[in-house]
Design a protein around this motif. Structure first.
Motif, PDB file in Angstrom:
ATOM      1  N   LYS A   7      12.597 -25.362 -18.138  1.00 44.46           N
ATOM      2  CA  LYS A   7      11.112 -25.613 -17.466  1.00 44.46           C
ATOM      3  C   LYS A   7      11.341 -25.416 -16.053  1.00 44.46           C
ATOM      4  CE  LYS A   7       9.541 -29.151 -20.623  1.00 44.46           C
ATOM      5  NZ  LYS A   7      10.071 -30.583 -20.960  1.00 44.46           N
ATOM      6  N   MET A   8      12.454 -25.181 -15.466  1.00 44.08           N
ATOM      7  CA  MET A   8      12.576 -25.202 -14.122  1.00 44.08           C
ATOM      8  C   MET A   8      11.670 -24.004 -13.341  1.00 44.08           C
ATOM      9  SD  MET A   8      14.029 -26.466 -11.349  1.00 44.08           S
ATOM     10  CE  MET A   8      15.305 -27.479 -11.785  1.00 44.08           C
ATOM     11  N   TRP A   9      11.052 -24.292 -12.149  1.00 45.62           N
ATOM     12  CA  TRP A   9      10.326 -23.344 -11.364  1.00 45.62           C
ATOM     13  C   TRP A   9      10.864 -23.572  -9.885  1.00 45.62           C
ATOM     14  CZ3 TRP A   9       7.463 -19.721 -13.194  1.00 45.62           C
ATOM     15  CH2 TRP A   9       6.748 -20.026 -14.535  1.00 45.62           C
ATOM     16  N   GLY A  10      10.716 -22.321  -9.232  1.00 45.47           N
ATOM     17  CA  GLY A  10      11.294 -22.346  -7.976  1.00 45.47           C
ATOM     18  C   GLY A  10      10.234 -22.924  -6.838  1.00 45.47           C
ATOM     19  N   TYR A  11       8.814 -22.712  -6.911  1.00 48.52           N
ATOM     20  CA  TYR A  11       8.034 -23.370  -6.007  1.00 48.52           C
ATOM     21  C   TYR A  11       6.844 -23.695  -6.397  1.00 48.52           C
ATOM     22  CZ  TYR A  11       5.648 -23.455  -1.264  1.00 48.52           C
ATOM     23  OH  TYR A  11       4.922 -23.965  -0.167  1.00 48.52           O
ATOM     24  N   VAL A  12       6.284 -24.947  -5.941  1.00 46.86           N
ATOM     25  CA  VAL A  12       4.992 -25.651  -6.249  1.00 46.86           C
ATOM     26  C   VAL A  12       4.404 -25.841  -5.296  1.00 46.86           C
ATOM     27  CG1 VAL A  12       5.448 -26.212  -8.958  1.00 46.86           C
ATOM     28  CG2 VAL A  12       6.032 -27.717  -7.151  1.00 46.86           C
ATOM     29  N   THR A  54      11.302 -17.567  -0.973  1.00 48.51           N
ATOM     30  CA  THR A  54      11.298 -16.720  -1.969  1.00 48.51           C
ATOM     31  C   THR A  54      12.690 -16.331  -2.960  1.00 48.51           C
ATOM     32  OG1 THR A  54       9.376 -15.897  -1.107  1.00 48.51           O
ATOM     33  CG2 THR A  54      10.125 -14.749  -2.981  1.00 48.51           C
ATOM     34  N   GLU A  55      13.851 -16.188  -1.955  1.00 47.45           N
ATOM     35  CA  GLU A  55      14.981 -15.762  -2.466  1.00 47.45           C
ATOM     36  C   GLU A  55      15.694 -16.632  -3.142  1.00 47.45           C
ATOM     37  OE1 GLU A  55      16.452 -13.405   0.626  1.00 47.45           O
ATOM     38  OE2 GLU A  55      14.852 -11.864   0.489  1.00 47.45           O
ATOM     39  N   ILE A  56      15.672 -17.885  -2.486  1.00 49.09           N
ATOM     40  CA  ILE A  56      16.577 -19.013  -2.976  1.00 49.09           C
ATOM     41  C   ILE A  56      15.798 -19.683  -4.259  1.00 49.09           C
ATOM     42  CG2 ILE A  56      17.231 -21.431  -2.493  1.00 49.09           C
ATOM     43  CD1 ILE A  56      17.345 -20.555   0.494  1.00 49.09           C
ATOM     44  N   ALA A  57      14.628 -19.680  -4.215  1.00 47.68           N
ATOM     45  CA  ALA A  57      13.816 -20.176  -5.317  1.00 47.68           C
ATOM     46  C   ALA A  57      14.034 -19.396  -6.452  1.00 47.68           C
ATOM     47  CB  ALA A  57      12.252 -20.228  -5.119  1.00 47.68           C
ATOM     48  N   LYS A  58      13.980 -18.198  -6.317  1.00 48.29           N
ATOM     49  CA  LYS A  58      14.321 -17.140  -7.361  1.00 48.29           C
ATOM     50  C   LYS A  58      15.468 -17.453  -8.131  1.00 48.29           C
ATOM     51  CE  LYS A  58      12.090 -13.224  -6.827  1.00 48.29           C
ATOM     52  NZ  LYS A  58      11.434 -11.771  -6.466  1.00 48.29           N
ATOM     53  N   GLU A  59      16.806 -17.308  -7.365  1.00 53.92           N
ATOM     54  CA  GLU A  59      17.913 -17.422  -7.525  1.00 53.92           C
ATOM     55  C   GLU A  59      18.219 -18.697  -8.232  1.00 53.92           C
ATOM     56  OE1 GLU A  59      20.910 -17.504  -4.499  1.00 53.92           O
ATOM     57  OE2 GLU A  59      22.123 -18.593  -5.633  1.00 53.92           O
ATOM     58  N   ILE A  60      17.962 -20.116  -7.809  1.00 55.24           N
ATOM     59  CA  ILE A  60      18.165 -21.167  -8.425  1.00 55.24           C
ATOM     60  C   ILE A  60      17.339 -21.210  -9.927  1.00 55.24           C
ATOM     61  CG2 ILE A  60      18.111 -23.820  -7.919  1.00 55.24           C
ATOM     62  CD1 ILE A  60      18.792 -23.323  -5.431  1.00 55.24           C
ATOM     63  N   GLN A  61      16.180 -20.861  -9.632  1.00 56.93           N
ATOM     64  CA  GLN A  61      15.114 -20.988 -10.817  1.00 56.93           C
ATOM     65  C   GLN A  61      15.988 -20.195 -12.227  1.00 56.93           C
ATOM     66  OE1 GLN A  61      10.937 -19.851 -10.723  1.00 56.93           O
ATOM     67  NE2 GLN A  61      11.445 -18.340 -12.173  1.00 56.93           N
ATOM     68  N   VAL A  66      12.305 -26.690  -7.778  1.00 60.21           N
ATOM     69  CA  VAL A  66      13.278 -26.466  -6.457  1.00 60.21           C
ATOM     70  C   VAL A  66      12.783 -26.858  -5.299  1.00 60.21           C
ATOM     71  CG1 VAL A  66      14.951 -25.273  -5.314  1.00 60.21           C
ATOM     72  CG2 VAL A  66      14.428 -24.596  -7.709  1.00 60.21           C
ATOM     73  N   PHE A  67      11.334 -26.042  -4.968  1.00 63.35           N
ATOM     74  CA  PHE A  67      10.679 -26.531  -3.677  1.00 63.35           C
ATOM     75  C   PHE A  67       9.299 -27.162  -3.999  1.00 63.35           C
ATOM     76  CE2 PHE A  67      13.629 -22.908  -2.354  1.00 63.35           C
ATOM     77  CZ  PHE A  67      14.349 -23.754  -1.370  1.00 63.35           C
ATOM     78  N   MET A  68       8.742 -27.791  -3.280  1.00 63.73           N
ATOM     79  CA  MET A  68       7.296 -28.302  -3.274  1.00 63.73           C
ATOM     80  C   MET A  68       6.527 -28.357  -1.959  1.00 63.73           C
ATOM     81  SD  MET A  68       5.377 -31.580  -4.683  1.00 63.73           S
ATOM     82  CE  MET A  68       6.402 -32.902  -3.692  1.00 63.73           C
ATOM     83  N   ARG A  69       5.710 -27.884  -1.680  1.00 57.11           N
ATOM     84  CA  ARG A  69       4.695 -27.926  -0.594  1.00 57.11           C
ATOM     85  C   ARG A  69       3.864 -28.974  -0.939  1.00 57.11           C
ATOM     86  NH1 ARG A  69      -0.357 -29.530   1.503  1.00 57.11           N
ATOM     87  NH2 ARG A  69      -0.591 -28.663   3.552  1.00 57.11           N
ATOM     88  N   ASN A  70       3.819 -30.158  -0.055  1.00 56.52           N
ATOM     89  CA  ASN A  70       2.914 -31.313  -0.106  1.00 56.52           C
ATOM     90  C   ASN A  70       2.867 -32.108   1.207  1.00 56.52           C
ATOM     91  OD1 ASN A  70       1.131 -33.158  -1.720  1.00 56.52           O
ATOM     92  ND2 ASN A  70       2.355 -33.041  -3.678  1.00 56.52           N
TER      93      ASN A  70
END
Ligand code: GLC
Length: 421
Positions: free
Chosen positions: A179-184, A162-169, A260-264
């Motif tokens: 258009k960048m998102w942290g996590y999909v 959550t924290e890394i996604a927030k920062e990089i986004q 930045v991240f994706m669950r798949n």
């Protein structure tokens, strides 16, 4: 009589190639997620060439939930429209009565050498109702380049993610990539959300909704905390649209370079690495993060091939299943489409490992994946999963607190259980 004679003569000449007179026409239903349909078509073509039979392929909806209701309609009408069906790992208990015992058609050793857990999963009352085709487990995809640029390792916990996604986004948007998102991930109210939410909850030490003995365990504080964290992602590190994402929508965002991240599932690897992918060679794959009290959990997925009891050609249909699930086909599908084999030996095959390195590094993740509670809930699994993904969706959308949703879910599951399981 005359026809029979012709075919006997022809068979004497060309052992397994069928002649016009005996050529059968079969229908197979294949999934169409990512490269699935193309891979199925190629496999089927090889079998047609080998046997002289003809196969029609019907593609099915991408959502496992929608596919199930389509199959239930076809099968409950006892229709012979589809001979061979691609069925989800959570369906054997739901569909067994409509499927042939493949140990009868293909012999007692039909599934020898395949992962025992899947064979057991596909065996209902001593009947092997489907052959394991490919297995699946949820994994975390991340942008290697971005994590390196901002000085991070792949996250170990959901909190870190959550924290890394927030920062990089935030940094990337600042730099002009708005258009960048942290996590999909898969947040639509369907089977895929059951898989995602089970991973959050199990990795928080919150159990598997219903345990192996059929006890309902979902209403617990760890499950609540897991859903609470996930709810904070919506509109923050994940687009609001994620509430309607299945696998392919999530992959679309990630593969175009906007997450930045994706669950798949593993299938997304070969596509992310394809020539027209924006993120080719910039993607890493690791096991999913965990919560404060648990270890990483990947939901067990995967698809099997079954023969409908209403087919007019049981032996020929079973032969197609044996061909498509053979070692050779599984190897081709692993290399071309990063579909996880269901035969252990293929995880040591050099060509397979070269194409999909994480089949080696994450082998334990694949063999220790967490099962959805389809075995203990039997033919009620569909209802259980529906209740679970709807409750989760309510929490993610902010309609209900996780405490309220889980307590209601507990009552709903108890009602389902009282009626049948
Ligand atoms: C994947 C899995 C399957 C699961 C589905 C949910 O296709 O293999 O088991 O039900 O995703 O979306």
């Amino acid at each position: 009589m005359y026809r029979k004679l012709i075919s006997v003569i022809a068979m004497a000449g060309a052992a397994s190639v069928a002649t016009q007179a005996q050529a059968a026409e079969l229908t197979i239903s294949c999934g169409a997620v990512g490269a699935e349909l193309a891979l199925c078509e190629e496999g089927v073509k090889r079998w047609e060439e080998k046997t002289g039979h003809e196969v029609k392929i019907v593609s099915t909806p991408n959502s496992s939930t929608e596919r199930l209701s389509l199959y239930q309609q076809i099968l409950s009408a006892q229709s012979s429209d589809i001979d061979v069906m691609q069925i989800d790992v959570v369906w054997p208990g739901l569909l067994a009565n409509h499927l042939l015992d493949l140990n009868e058609t293909l012999g007692k050793d039909a599934a020898e050498g395949f992962f025992d857990t899947i064979v057991t999963n596909n065996t209902v009352e001593d009947r092997l109702v489907a052959m394991p085709w490919f297995t699946d487990a949820g994994v975390l995809y991340y942008r290697k380049d971005l994590l390196e640029q901002y000085g991070h390792e792949a996250p170990e916990t959901w909190q870190e993610l959550t924290e890394i996604a927030k920062e990089i986004q935030a940094e990337e948007r600042e730099a002009g990539n708005d258009k960048m998102w942290g996590y999909v991930f898969q947040g639509r109210a369907y089977e895929g959300l059951t898989c995602n939410a089970l991973e959050w909850i199990a990795s928080y030490g919150g159990g598997t909704i219903v345990d192996g003995d059929g006890e309902i365990t979902i209403d617990n504080p760890q499950a609540q905390s897991a859903l609470e964290l996930a709810a904070t992602w919506i509109g923050d590190i994940s687009p609001n649209g994620v509430l309607n994402y299945t696998e392919e929508e999530a992959r679309g965002i990630f593969q175009s370079g906007n997450a930045v991240f994706m669950r798949n599932w593993p299938y997304a690897w070969s596509l992310a690495q394809s020539e027209d992918s924006e993120v080719r060679d910039r993607v890493g794959v690791v096991k999913l993060p965990h919560g404060p009290e648990g270890g990483s959990a990947a939901t067990l997925g995967g698809w099997n091939l079954a023969v409908s009891k209403y087919t007019e050609n049981p032996d020929i249909a079973a032969d197609l299943v044996a061909f498509l699930t053979s070692r050779e086909e599984q190897k081709r599908r692993a290399i071309e489409g990063s579909y996880n084999p269901t035969i252990a030996g293929l995880y040591e095959d050099e060509e397979v490992l070269e194409a999909v390195p994480f089949f080696g590094t994450l082998y334990e993740t694949f063999t220790n994946a967490v099962a959805r509670p389809s075995a203990p809930t039997g033919d009620n699994y569909g209802r259980v999963s529906n209740a679970f993904f709807n409750a989760t969706h309510n929490v993610l959308s902010g309609n209900q607190s996780s405490a309220e949703a889980l307590s209601q879910l507990d009552s709903e599951l108890s009602r389902i259980k009282r009626r049948r399981w």
